[in-house]
Write an enzyme that holds these catalytic residues in place. Structure first.
Site, PDB file in Angstrom:
ATOM      1  N   GLU A 216      12.696  73.246  15.336  1.00  0.00           N
ATOM      2  CA  GLU A 216      12.328  73.691  13.989  1.00  0.00           C
ATOM      3  C   GLU A 216      11.696  72.592  13.139  1.00  0.00           C
ATOM      4  OE1 GLU A 216      15.427  74.453  10.904  1.00  0.00           O
ATOM      5  OE2 GLU A 216      16.825  74.425  12.572  1.00  0.00           O
ATOM      6  N   SER A 268      18.790  77.248   4.100  1.00  0.00           N
ATOM      7  CA  SER A 268      20.224  77.512   3.914  1.00  0.00           C
ATOM      8  C   SER A 268      20.897  76.185   3.602  1.00  0.00           C
ATOM      9  CB  SER A 268      20.822  78.111   5.186  1.00  0.00           C
ATOM     10  OG  SER A 268      20.116  79.245   5.569  1.00  0.00           O
ATOM     11  N   SER A 271      17.415  69.639   5.098  1.00  0.00           N
ATOM     12  CA  SER A 271      17.047  68.536   5.995  1.00  0.00           C
ATOM     13  C   SER A 271      16.020  67.668   5.298  1.00  0.00           C
ATOM     14  CB  SER A 271      16.402  69.077   7.283  1.00  0.00           C
ATOM     15  OG  SER A 271      17.385  69.472   8.195  1.00  0.00           O
ATOM     16  N   ARG A 283      14.188  62.501  11.106  1.00  0.00           N
ATOM     17  CA  ARG A 283      15.113  63.207  10.193  1.00  0.00           C
ATOM     18  C   ARG A 283      16.046  62.141   9.646  1.00  0.00           C
ATOM     19  NH1 ARG A 283      20.087  65.566   9.550  1.00  0.00           N
ATOM     20  NH2 ARG A 283      20.099  67.605   8.510  1.00  0.00           N
TER      21      ARG A 283
HETATM   22  N1  LIG Z   1      14.911  87.248  -0.419  1.00  0.00           N
HETATM   23  C1  LIG Z   1      15.767  86.240  -0.173  1.00  0.00           C
HETATM   24  N2  LIG Z   1      16.941  86.487   0.443  1.00  0.00           N
HETATM   25  C2  LIG Z   1      17.827  85.517   0.683  1.00  0.00           C
HETATM   26  N3  LIG Z   1      17.626  84.230   0.329  1.00  0.00           N
HETATM   27  C3  LIG Z   1      16.464  83.906  -0.267  1.00  0.00           C
HETATM   28  C4  LIG Z   1      15.485  84.895  -0.547  1.00  0.00           C
HETATM   29  N4  LIG Z   1      14.435  84.290  -1.137  1.00  0.00           N
HETATM   30  C5  LIG Z   1      14.736  82.998  -1.254  1.00  0.00           C
HETATM   31  N5  LIG Z   1      15.975  82.732  -0.740  1.00  0.00           N
HETATM   32  C6  LIG Z   1      16.588  81.398  -0.720  1.00  0.00           C
HETATM   33  O1  LIG Z   1      16.049  80.742   0.400  1.00  0.00           O
HETATM   34  C7  LIG Z   1      17.099  80.237   1.237  1.00  0.00           C
HETATM   35  C8  LIG Z   1      16.662  80.320   2.666  1.00  0.00           C
HETATM   36  O2  LIG Z   1      15.519  79.528   2.812  1.00  0.00           O
HETATM   37  P1  LIG Z   1      14.761  79.371   4.168  1.00  0.00           P
HETATM   38  O3  LIG Z   1      13.769  78.280   3.983  1.00  0.00           O
HETATM   39  O4  LIG Z   1      14.211  80.661   4.603  1.00  0.00           O
HETATM   40  O5  LIG Z   1      15.923  78.856   5.093  1.00  0.00           O
HETATM   41  P2  LIG Z   1      16.557  79.372   6.462  1.00  0.00           P
HETATM   42  O6  LIG Z   1      15.557  78.959   7.492  1.00  0.00           O
HETATM   43  O7  LIG Z   1      17.840  78.607   6.575  1.00  0.00           O
HETATM   44  O8  LIG Z   1      16.761  80.830   6.400  1.00  0.00           O
HETATM   45  C9  LIG Z   1      18.304  81.075   0.902  1.00  0.00           C
HETATM   46  O9  LIG Z   1      19.498  80.380   1.152  1.00  0.00           O
HETATM   47  C10 LIG Z   1      18.094  81.351  -0.571  1.00  0.00           C
HETATM   48  O10 LIG Z   1      18.562  80.280  -1.355  1.00  0.00           O
HETATM   49  C1  LIG Z   2      21.240  72.809  10.495  1.00  0.00           C
HETATM   50  C2  LIG Z   2      19.944  72.996   9.724  1.00  0.00           C
HETATM   51  C3  LIG Z   2      18.875  72.087  10.302  1.00  0.00           C
HETATM   52  C4  LIG Z   2      19.502  74.466   9.891  1.00  0.00           C
HETATM   53  O1  LIG Z   2      18.294  74.707   9.156  1.00  0.00           O
HETATM   54  P1  LIG Z   2      18.193  75.890   8.041  1.00  0.00           P
HETATM   55  O2  LIG Z   2      18.365  77.206   8.757  1.00  0.00           O
HETATM   56  O3  LIG Z   2      19.262  75.662   7.021  1.00  0.00           O
HETATM   57  O4  LIG Z   2      16.816  75.754   7.438  1.00  0.00           O
HETATM   58  C5  LIG Z   2      20.143  72.701   8.208  1.00  0.00           C
HETATM   59  O5  LIG Z   2      20.961  73.658   7.646  1.00  0.00           O
HETATM   60  C6  LIG Z   2      20.685  71.314   7.877  1.00  0.00           C
HETATM   61  O6  LIG Z   2      20.024  70.335   8.090  1.00  0.00           O
HETATM   62  N1  LIG Z   2      21.905  71.259   7.288  1.00  0.00           N
HETATM   63  C7  LIG Z   2      22.466  70.054   6.741  1.00  0.00           C
HETATM   64  C8  LIG Z   2      23.356  69.363   7.735  1.00  0.00           C
HETATM   65  C9  LIG Z   2      23.723  67.979   7.200  1.00  0.00           C
HETATM   66  O7  LIG Z   2      22.920  67.043   7.378  1.00  0.00           O
HETATM   67  O8  LIG Z   2      24.764  67.847   6.563  1.00  0.00           O
END
Ligand SMILES: Nc1ncnc2c1ncn2[C@@H]1O[C@H](COP(=O)(O)OP(=O)(O)O)[C@@H](O)[C@H]1O
Ligand SMILES: CC(C)(COP(=O)(O)O)[C@@H](O)C(=O)NCCC(=O)O
Length: 458
Positions: A216, A268, A271, A283
């Protein structure tokens, strides 16, 4: 110049002269005809689904058109059909994140007549379905305002479409794909994000598809560089006077001399990557207090159910009813160390008082949660930037979607605490870079990835 990335360099090396290239077009149509014979035609959608309103009720701005003509793609190379690495259609890059799944669909617009004729109905219907809708099922959305036209991916010209849905809806997504005949296409699905691992078995079982997995963070970096190259006039921006409602301006940032830069990906979790040159990154940090934490806490504290609702509540709240400011503790500024009385001294610091708790609103709680999470990410980003001696800080990830409060806070925090040295930069395609990077991998690796073996890079 050291650290300078040549604009369009990536595009030029990828580009192939399109005009009058009939041998290539006929070779492609031959390949497609063969594929259509080999794969047969599956169940089809009729593309007549209604366009549904977006969940937040906002009207989308009209699609942004970013034009690149074949003639502009300098450095075009002659094509060797026998080595054409283009994989079978449809072409998707997928980033299955902890909260949202991002899907980038590349629609070729350079199909020859013969190619169009030989294209299987299923692919035509998938294209029609994706293009004629902005909402898919209950929770899928196409971000039409981010659409990029006439871009070159691999050796093809086409349109990039940006689609997202909650990762928690993966089962419904697989059902939808099946109903549109995807399972019969035996096309390659390139995926990144944690879900590429978690859902691998589901894709195999439900759709008979082997996922080709890519890292990723590799995908994120290559996606950022590609989109920035192809949308150079308007992808990057910063805020001037971020704290002033009247004077605040969104200004395009010239990212033609990018290296080194920091990427703070707020998904979520968070990074943080230091990028020293093309394909050269580390990273360097991260935190588990990210976009998912904001949304989770907000749902818990306010009873809201969506990110859009949480942001709307936050925009109408006042964190001073929740947070203890320096002035609540000092009665004014903490002058010796230059801490203004307006600064948050202690997030949620008032909430140990029953009296204060009785007077807070859902809006205040959402606002304080947003500010707490944003300030924490800003502090970590600042420390990492100082440690790495990097001045440009790119903030990406869907946490920033429809979230000007956080963008402006980060802008102010970066500039204020670094005495003007650090610059917070934002990108229009916020959360889609991983999926774009994945699509680039698909178009690069082409036929090689159609085997049933799983490839993991990075
Ligand atoms: N429609 C949506 N539903 C849920 N979360 C959203 C939405 N739009 C923005 N977000 C925000 O974006 C975050 C997820 O970002 P994203 O870059 O897609 O990460 P991930 O790859 O971890 O899913 C959510 O935790 C929330 O804070
Ligand atoms: C594990 C992840 C790379 C997953 O990516 P995400 O789906 O959150 O975009 C990310 O949530 C992360 O880097 N978390 C923080 C872990 C830490 O350094 O404490």
């Amino acid at each position: 110049m050291p650290g300078e990335r040549k604009k369009g360099a990536r595009r030029a090396s990828d580009a192939v002269a399109r005009e009058g290239d009939t041998s290539q077009a006929s070779e492609r149509s031959k390949n497609d005809a063969e594929r259509s014979v080999n794969k047969g035609e599956g169940g089809v959608g009729d593309g007549s689904e209604e366009t549904l309103p977006t969940t937040n009720g906002h009207t989308e701005p009209p699609p942004k058109t970013i034009k690149v003509t074949a003639g502009e793609m300098n450095g075009a190379t002659s094509h060797h059909p026998a080595q054409d690495p283009t994989p079978p259609m449809p072409w998707f890059g997928m980033d299955i994140g902890g909260t949202l799944t991002k899907l980038v669909y590349f629609e070729p617009t350079d199909l020859s007549e013969a190619e169009e004729e030989s294209e299987v109905e299923t692919i035509k219907n998938i294209r029609r379905y994706l293009k004629s809708n902005k909402a898919y099922g209950e929770t899928g959305h196409r971000d039409a305002h981010l659409q990029m036209e006439s871009v070159c991916v691999g050796n093809r010209i086409g349109t990039l479409h940006f689609i997202r849905f909650p990762t928690s809806e993966m089962c419904q997504f697989l059902e939808l794909c099946k109903s549109k005949g995807m399972a019969s296409l035996a096309s390659t699905i390139c995926a990144t994000g944690g879900g590429a691992y978690k859902f691998e078995e589901g894709f195999q079982r439900e759709m008979n598809l082997t996922l080709h997995k890519f890292d990723e963070l590799d995908s994120l970096i290559s996606g950022i560089e590609y989109i920035e190259d192809n949308n150079m006039d308007s992808e990057c921006y910063y805020f001037l006077n971020p704290r002033s409602p009247n004077l605040c301006q969104k200004i395009t940032y010239d990212f033609s001399n990018p290296y080194p830069f920091l990427v703070v990906n707020i998904g979520s979790g968070v990074s943080i990557l230091a990028v020293d040159g093309p394909d050269d990154y580390r990273r360097v940090s991260g935190t588990s207090l990210g976009g998912g934490t904001f949304l989770g806490l907000c749902c818990l504290l306010t009873g809201c159910n969506t990110f859009e609702e949480a942001i709307e509540l936050a925009a109408n709240g006042n964190n001073e009813n929740i947070d203890k400011l320096v002035r609540d503790i000092y009665g004014g500024d903490y002058e010796r160390f230059g801490l203004s009385g307006d600064i948050v001294a202690c997030s949620f610091g008032h909430m140990n008082s029953a009296e204060k708790r009785a007077n807070v609103s859902r809006e205040d709680l959402a606002c304080a949660t947003l500010i707490t999470i944003t300030n924490n990410i800003g502090s970590i980003a600042r420390m990492v930037a100082a440690n790495e001696k990097i001045e440009k800080v790119l903030f990406v990830g869907n946490f920033l979607r429809v979230n000007p409060i956080s963008m402006k806070l980060l802008s102010h925090a970066m500039e204020f605490w670094s005495e003007g040295k650090l610059k917070a930069i934002f990108l229009e395609h916020e959360g889609y870079f991983g999926a774009v990077g994945c699509l680039l991998e698909l178009m690069k690796t082409g036929e090689q990835t159609t085997s049933s073996s799983t490839t993991t890079s990075g």
